[in-house]
Design a protein around this motif. Structure first.
Motif: not given
Lengths: 564, 564
Positions: B543-549
């Motif tokens: 989920l580390r990339t979820a907000m950046k996506q």
């Protein structure tokens, strides 16, 4: 009769304040406030870029003029204003302003009207997140000792990121700027009538915490490192050749036109500025072993530690020698949205109903309703990242999270969950400092949230499991600026003596309720799981159980009954 | 002149409706509605248990009396009501009611006044989640063939879970109940004046989809399996000895007192009942290859497939022979909060401002604002689990999630994100059906959301990437009930003939915008990551990339400009 007095000027995000304080005991003789006329509540934003936050430097000039005149006039009712011997300044940071060679902000030049890059780049502007990433990468490789002083991650909120952004995207502004000055340097310079950008002293508080200035490492990051990021950066470094000074350093006396307009004498000493939070800590009586939390739209945490302890704490914003109290390391941590987060919910999500005519009334109403809820009863947990995460992840490209809502979840429950989220964010920072061996026996809170939000302070005490000592002064930052002025003017021999004389220990203590702390320990475990999953992507975090834990906590809290 | 007519009675969550429809072409001659007087909008809830949702059976009796009289009176203005030949009924499910041996609900007995367990246990009651877990575990071990018919997970919303809950926690109600009857069986029984619980026919629609009745497997789960869960369950099985019947089966004629009060003749045939969603699919013209989505407070998805195709689809609520159209498998899937989710936000979170005097006006206002937003522009993604997840996770102990909020996020953006969340939930179900080989060429939508919420329908078309065919009748469920009545009364030879005569193909089609679908494909990837992380705990989900996506999608959507 009053003895010597000093003025503290406090430049915040939406308004500026002035106090006249007595040197002998810190008693406040007069005060005045000034709301910035520009933007929305002083901040210029963009419809297409949520990261942009600017201010017009003209607002600062208007504030200086209005506040000096007003506070001097009010003080004159009870003292001889000839007794005013110094002026100290605190301001937001990092808020760099592009200026010409004579220290005039480009934004005041008609040629740059309408160019947001010519404005002051307010602390909470996050447009330079890509640049922050480049700087972190470059310094990790070629100047790790400097980078370690800010927790190994350079922020998009800071000096070099913002300058690099403009260097890369707006050559017209970049080339017109003789240098960039922090708001906390610009305002003292205006007060002292300085007009030579190259000779201007910078305060080590802002230079150290925001621009990686470290005297023991040769000042700013090496010129060749900055050069590789962009030639402009090396040029700005060169324009900052004068060694940085502490906030107690006199930089001149009050400029004649300001002295004339305000009625203050031209003998008044101007102290170098400092960052609002750091000077707020001074005004709150900071000492080794205490953490001062300045809680407003955001929160800054300030600590001091004996010189000689490790200056590197991963994920903590900055460690700078002498940035708070000369002779001690100043440590800064913080959270980028606190009051802003509660305000966002009230203004933008839970639209104010007819029963609450104003935003302030709506906050009161939600606080009343939220105070009736038992810890854990809502089954909600939020992450306080609506404005990114400053500590300990140092990542502006994070966002808010709310989990646990069902079809009965109320606005007041969410409001409380947001307060709890900021308390858990604070606890995460405290845990990190403790892990790194920073002594911390007392938490002193000040600022608007600490003064006015009894619910938040109880939640902080309960969720962190420590007493919150509420600082006496509602003007801690302005008092800190006044204390710097008193030292600069020679009215006190040094800062510890000035702090001892001019501040009082907090008299109000908010004590944790052990039963509430037990529930918050469980909620904090869920918060930490979300924190690590979204902030670190740790695959060891299994979120499948998170919602079930919250439901179990909620059931238990609801059947255990409401708090007394 | 009008020829034969039939009545369809539709018992929903907050109100009941009646129509008189012409057998020849399905034209609606008259209609009437009745709001349940009990609880809040018909639903009795609990301050201490968000899972509890009950209804008072007295409300059903009041509805029957009021609606028959009113719709007959209105029809008499244009037809001879002597032409009314049958009454069909649809109701919510699973909504079991404890009754005595003469079919009288315990709730009507003063001895049980104030005991919520004596009430009707409304479909969305989730108090029996622990019991659902026990049943799933027991049937997995000892009756897997039955369990496979409901996707291998038995729900807390269903018949046996609710009865087991009461058996374990309320012996007084459990022992007083001669049997438990579904709302969709109780109302036809009242209409036909049945008074013998043991001899009462149950409709296969509710019995199959909610109580695991499968004729080819010997009916309900084996007595010894139910016995192991609780002796009461074996007793209830024994009380349901009469083989279940299709919704087109006549179970009697109108009881004399009701006939007298309403002016309808005692010759009127009463059809066995059915579940609202399933009969709604009939009223919407269901055929093999189409999915009918009945979208209201929740959504039910109904499909039919040729008998002989696999009856087991993991994560899909139920597959029952003849539950919709005799001779076909009826397939049910669904989402437990749709309109309820939007309504929750408007009522409980975004308190209605002075500019919107009613909840309906607030929905209109949010819809107007949300319609102006480009897909992806908000940077938000929500999970639609405020009332648990019915498909494909079948887990009531899940809750809502919202991620991506910053300090500028508006209520209208959240409102839109919640609509999108339900569309992504729908897409997840469609994807699961496709993976399992269920043919699906057309999506027909009906119910309040489909009829009235143009924004939601466009979002569904865009987010799913398929056209939404909006069914003609705003009374699809009641029309489906009327069609069952027409077949039961012999006015049509079979259901396909009745559907062909009495329904019209949808005339309005909402077509997806390919550009929007491309953005939604990206958002759906984030939705799926959250879905799997919180619903399945899959450690492969980072989920580390979820907000950046989300931030990247939002930036792109905002700079690409607003939709035409």
């Amino acid at each position: 009769m009053s003895g010597p007095c000093v003025i503290g000027l406090d430049f915040g995000t939406s308004s500026a304040r002035a106090i006249v304080a007595r040197v002998a005991d810190g008693a406040i003789i007069a005060s005045a406030t000034f709301d910035y006329p520009g933007g929305t509540a002083g901040v210029i934003t963009s419809a297409t870029d949520a990261n942009l936050a600017r201010q017009h430097p003209g607002d600062y000039l208007a504030a200086i003029d209005a506040l000096l005149g007003e506070v001097a006039c009010r003080a004159a009712a009870s003292i001889d204003i000839g007794n005013i011997v110094g002026i100290g300044v605190d301001a937001t940071a990092s808020t760099p302003i592009p200026v010409d060679a004579r220290l005039r902000p480009l934004a005041l030049d008609a040629a740059f009207a309408g160019d947001p890059d010519a404005l002051a780049h307010l602390w909470k502007d996050h447009t330079a997140h890509a640049e922050a990433g480049r700087i972190t990468a470059e310094l990790t490789a070629s100047a790790p000792a400097h980078l370690a002083r800010c927790g190994m991650t350079y922020s998009s909120e800071w000096f070099w990121s913002k300058i690099l952004r403009v260097a890369r995207t707006n050559r017209r502004v970049a080339q017109a700027a003789a240098t960039w000055v922090e708001q906390s340097d610009y305002i003292p310079a205006v007060l002292a009538g300085l007009g030579d950008a190259a000779a201007m002293p910078r305060n080590v508080c802002a230079a150290g915490h925001k621009a990686l200035y470290a005297a023991d490492l040769g000042g700013y990051p090496p010129a060749n490192v900055l050069e590789r990021l962009h030639p402009d950066l090396a040029g700005v470094r060169e324009s900052c050749a004068v060694p940085a000074v502490t906030s107690t350093t006199p930089i001149g006396t009050l400029a004649a036109p300001l002295a004339a307009r305000s009625g203050l004498g031209p003998h008044v000493v101007i102290a170098a500025g400092g960052i609002d939070a750091h000077l707020g800590a001074i005004g709150s009586g900071v000492r080794a072993g205490s953490m001062v939390k300045i809680m407003g739209t955001s929160t800054c945490d300030i600590l001091i530690a004996e010189a000689g302890s490790s200056p590197d704490i991963p994920g903590v914003c900055g460690v700078v020698d002498g940035s708070v109290v000369p002779g001690y390391l100043g440590i800064e941590a913080g959270q980028s949205a606190v009051g802003d987060l509660f305000d966002w919910f009230v203004r933008h999500v839970a639209r104010v109903g007819p029963e609450a005519a104003t935003i302030a009334q709506a906050h009161e109403q939600f606080s009343r309703e939220a105070a009736r809820l038992a810890p854990g009863a809502s089954g909600l947990v939020a992450l306080d990242w609506n404005n990114g995460n400053r500590c300990v992840l140092v990542d502006p490209l994070l966002s808010g999270v709310l989990i646990g809502q069902n079809l009965h979840t109320t606005a007041a429950e969410i409001y409380r969950a947001l307060i709890e989220a900021t308390a858990f964010g604070a606890r995460t920072i405290i845990d990190r400092l403790a892990e790194q061996g920073t002594a911390l026996d007392t938490i002193i809170v000040c600022g608007g949230i600490a003064e006015k939000n009894a619910l938040a302070m109880q939640i902080y005490a309960d969720a962190i499991g420590r007493p919150m000592h509420v600082a006496e002064s509602s003007q801690a930052c302005a008092l800190g600026a006044a204390i710097c002025a008193a030292v600069a003017a020679g009215a006190h021999p040094d800062m510890p003596a000035a702090i001892a004389a001019m501040t009082r220990p907090p008299s109000r203590v908010v004590v944790p309720d052990p039963a509430a702390t037990r529930v918050y320990d469980e909620l904090f475990a869920v918060y930490s799981a979300l924190h690590d999953a979204f902030g670190r992507g740790q695959s060891a975090v299994d979120l499948r159980t998170a919602m079930k834990q919250l439901i179990a906590i909620s059931r238990h809290a609801r059947t255990a009954g409401m708090p007394g």
